[in-house]
Design a protein around this motif. Structure first.
Motif, PDB file in Angstrom:
ATOM      1  N   UNK A 147      -1.351  -8.921  -0.247  1.00 45.70           N
ATOM      2  CA  UNK A 147      -0.336  -9.854   0.246  1.00 45.70           C
ATOM      3  C   UNK A 147       0.171  -9.471   1.632  1.00 45.70           C
ATOM      4  N   UNK A 148       0.181  -8.161   1.914  1.00 44.86           N
ATOM      5  CA  UNK A 148       0.601  -7.661   3.222  1.00 44.86           C
ATOM      6  C   UNK A 148       2.006  -8.142   3.575  1.00 44.86           C
ATOM      7  N   UNK A 149       2.943  -7.907   2.660  1.00 43.97           N
ATOM      8  CA  UNK A 149       4.341  -8.275   2.856  1.00 43.97           C
ATOM      9  C   UNK A 149       4.930  -7.447   4.005  1.00 43.97           C
ATOM     10  N   UNK A 150       5.427  -8.076   5.058  1.00 45.96           N
ATOM     11  CA  UNK A 150       5.955  -7.317   6.208  1.00 45.96           C
ATOM     12  C   UNK A 150       7.170  -6.468   5.848  1.00 45.96           C
ATOM     13  N   UNK A 151       7.828  -6.793   4.751  1.00 48.21           N
ATOM     14  CA  UNK A 151       9.004  -6.017   4.349  1.00 48.21           C
ATOM     15  C   UNK A 151       8.660  -4.861   3.405  1.00 48.21           C
ATOM     16  N   UNK A 152       7.382  -4.743   3.055  1.00 51.11           N
ATOM     17  CA  UNK A 152       6.964  -3.671   2.146  1.00 51.11           C
ATOM     18  C   UNK A 152       6.946  -2.350   2.920  1.00 51.11           C
ATOM     19  N   UNK A 153       7.690  -1.327   2.458  1.00 52.33           N
ATOM     20  CA  UNK A 153       7.696  -0.054   3.184  1.00 52.33           C
ATOM     21  C   UNK A 153       6.376   0.698   3.072  1.00 52.33           C
ATOM     22  N   UNK A 154       5.547   0.330   2.081  1.00 49.41           N
ATOM     23  CA  UNK A 154       4.258   0.984   1.906  1.00 49.41           C
ATOM     24  C   UNK A 154       3.159  -0.075   1.820  1.00 49.41           C
ATOM     25  N   UNK A 155       2.835  -0.728   2.934  1.00 54.40           N
ATOM     26  CA  UNK A 155       1.823  -1.789   2.893  1.00 54.40           C
ATOM     27  C   UNK A 155       0.412  -1.217   2.849  1.00 54.40           C
ATOM     28  N   UNK A 156      -0.517  -2.004   2.324  1.00 56.38           N
ATOM     29  CA  UNK A 156      -1.932  -1.660   2.388  1.00 56.38           C
ATOM     30  C   UNK A 156      -2.475  -2.193   3.701  1.00 56.38           C
ATOM     31  N   UNK A 157      -2.971  -1.306   4.518  1.00 53.62           N
ATOM     32  CA  UNK A 157      -3.437  -1.698   5.841  1.00 53.62           C
ATOM     33  C   UNK A 157      -4.698  -0.893   6.153  1.00 53.62           C
ATOM     34  N   UNK A 158      -5.836  -1.499   6.557  1.00 52.00           N
ATOM     35  CA  UNK A 158      -5.966  -2.911   6.907  1.00 52.00           C
ATOM     36  C   UNK A 158      -5.943  -3.808   5.672  1.00 52.00           C
ATOM     37  N   UNK A 159      -5.608  -5.081   5.899  1.00 49.29           N
ATOM     38  CA  UNK A 159      -5.552  -6.040   4.800  1.00 49.29           C
ATOM     39  C   UNK A 159      -6.153  -7.381   5.218  1.00 49.29           C
TER      40      UNK A 159
END
Length: 310
Positions: A147-159
């Motif tokens: 989902x790559x939520x911009x507010x997630x402090x621990x995002x999965x990147x790259x996504x």
């Protein structure tokens, strides 16, 4: 299918790390990269790797193999055909798939299935009977991870966007492919059975508010090129050794014979509705057979994508 296993040779079965590793001779990084590059030069449209964590024969891990395939090629699609998602941690798969999509410049397809071998699940310490439920839970976990939520402090990147294809021809597999699949890639189907499967896929897609125009139609075909009787016998024996099944189990599923006969059999799947034909060569020298088959395809049949699988 990329040749990630040599059925003709197997390592010594010992409790130490000593022993022959000749079964992996075509899957060292250098040799495997050369196979991928040559397959692309021969006209393969995609390279696929199969997935087994525990198997009677030696087999390399599919996502690791595809990382090499991505670096050794520039044009072809790469994909898993298919990764058994219930045997793996979905968060790890989400990261691996997103990374492969990034490293391959958006050429990666994540093919998924539940598998059909209770012994493999037992070896992995996982309940075979609940694999369907875990598949659905893991698919939801993949979606959350991407989902790559911009507010997630621990995002999965790259996504990046990762297309999902589904294997299998049972009701649950068709439900998943119809509801959320970018593609459907079953195996062990005759052209007639494949046509029926497409009708069932269309019904599943309609129930989910979609059409089969949203779904790439693919099929895995076993093939061995050669003299008619010899190629069928040797191909059946090769598949029997790989799957630990009697050779007669592949009587309806092995395309064999001279190149023109094999090309005509491939065309039968195109006539049944396949856009993509994934060829699993029933021999250790996969590229030799693939090259002969590719050359035999008539130009008017080339709109049916021919792909080489592991």
């Amino acid at each position: 299918m990329l040749p990630t296993i040599d059925v003709g040779k197997v390592p010594a079965r010992t409790r130490t790390t000593a022993g022959s590793t000749i079964a992996y001779r075509s899957s060292t990084a250098k040799a495997f990269a050369e196979i991928c590059g040559e397959a692309e030069r021969l006209g393969a449209d995609a390279l696929w790797a199969s997935d087994h964590l525990f198997w009677p024969r030696p087999i390399v891990e599919c996502l690791s193999a595809l990382a090499i395939a991505a670096s050794a090629t520039t044009r072809v699609t790469i994909g898993t055909c298919v990764l058994q998602l219930p045997l793996r941690d979905p968060a790890t798969v989400a990261k691996q798939a997103a990374t492969l999509q990034h490293l391959s410049d958006d050429r990666f397809i994540l093919g998924l299935g539940v598998g059909s071998h209770p012994g493999e699940y037992a070896a992995a310490g996982t309940d075979f009977r609940t694999r369907g439920r875990r598949m659905d839970d893991s698919l939801a976990a993949l979606a959350r991870a991407w989902e790559n939520d911009p507010d997630d402090p621990y995002p999965l990147d790259p996504s990046p966007r990762v297309p999902l294809w589904f294997g299998g021809a049972g009701p649950a597999a068709l439900r998943r492919a119809g509801a959320m699949g970018d593609g459907w890639v079953p195996m062990f189907l005759s052209p007639e059975d494949y046509r029926v499967g497409l009708e069932r896929l269309a019904a599943a897609a309609l129930a989910a508010g979609r059409t089969t125009e949203d779904i790439d139609r693919a099929v895995v075909v076993f093939a061995r090129v050669g003299a008619a009787e010899e190629s069928f016998r040797e191909g059946s024996e090769w598949l029997a050794s790989l799957y630990t099944l009697p050779p007669r189990a592949f009587r309806r599923h092995l395309v064999s014979g001279p190149p023109d006969d094999c090309a005509a059999a491939i065309d039968a799947y195109r006539q049944a509705g396949a856009d993509h034909v994934v060829v699993m060569v029933a021999a250790d020298d996969a590229l030799e057979h693939f090259a002969a088959l590719r050359a035999a395809l008539r130009p008017d049949n080339r709109r049916s994508v021919l792909e080489v699988s592991a």
